[in-house]
Scaffold this active site. Sequence first.
Site, PDB file in Angstrom:
ATOM      1  N   ASP A   1      23.424  36.033 162.844  1.00  0.00           N
ATOM      2  CA  ASP A   1      22.547  36.725 163.774  1.00  0.00           C
ATOM      3  C   ASP A   1      23.182  38.109 164.008  1.00  0.00           C
ATOM      4  OD1 ASP A   1      20.825  37.241 166.041  1.00  0.00           O
ATOM      5  OD2 ASP A   1      22.554  36.700 167.291  1.00  0.00           O
TER       6      ASP A   1
ATOM      7  N   ASP B   1      22.425  40.650 167.062  1.00  0.00           N
ATOM      8  CA  ASP B   1      22.737  41.023 168.451  1.00  0.00           C
ATOM      9  C   ASP B   1      23.418  39.894 169.211  1.00  0.00           C
ATOM     10  OD1 ASP B   1      21.454  43.419 167.872  1.00  0.00           O
ATOM     11  OD2 ASP B   1      19.515  42.649 168.518  1.00  0.00           O
TER      12      ASP B   1
HETATM   13 MG   LIG Z   1      21.639  37.008 169.218  1.00  0.00          MG
END
Ligand SMILES: [Mg+2]
Length: 170
Positions: free
Chosen positions: A7, A9
């Site tokens: 992922d 962020d």
């Molecule tokens: Mg995230």
Amino acid sequence: MKAFIFDRDGTLIENRHYLSTPMGIKFNPCAFDLLRTIRHCGYHIFVLTNQSGVRRGYYSRERIEEIHREMLLRLTQEKIRIEKIFYCEHHPNERCNCRKPGDHFLKILRRRYDMEPESSYFVGDRAEDMLLGKKCGMKTVLLRSNSQKDQTPSADYVFDSLCAILNLLK
Ligand SMILES: [Mg+2]
Ligand SMILES: [Zn+2]
């Protein structure tokens, strides 16, 4: 091939509310060491991120791509190769299948890159990351943030810091 899918962020880079400029990119302090080690162990690295800010009108697709170019540039300067950053630009209401936990991009990874889910890891900080990894038969690694310690999504491995993921590779 075996892969680590991250992922973006709150995992590889600091979580900013709808990050909209390359100036705002702040890599997790452990990211470079971890990614280097992962490459050294023979995994390919991909990033998969939900960026509904495009359809919400917070930033343009060009801006997202500028941010991703900057991320890749900084990684290259650290001698780290990432194969590709996939992003979903859709609003949740559009019900696309590329917004996590939709599996559109993982299907591409299996088909086009011959990714073997059973020897690959999905690393993220949210339930949708764990759901997607699990759905596709990958090993799931949750990076637990302070805000969600009471309601931790289920995952194969749970760590409080990105550095600790190195333990999986020993
Ligand atoms: Mg995230
Ligand atoms: Zn989408």
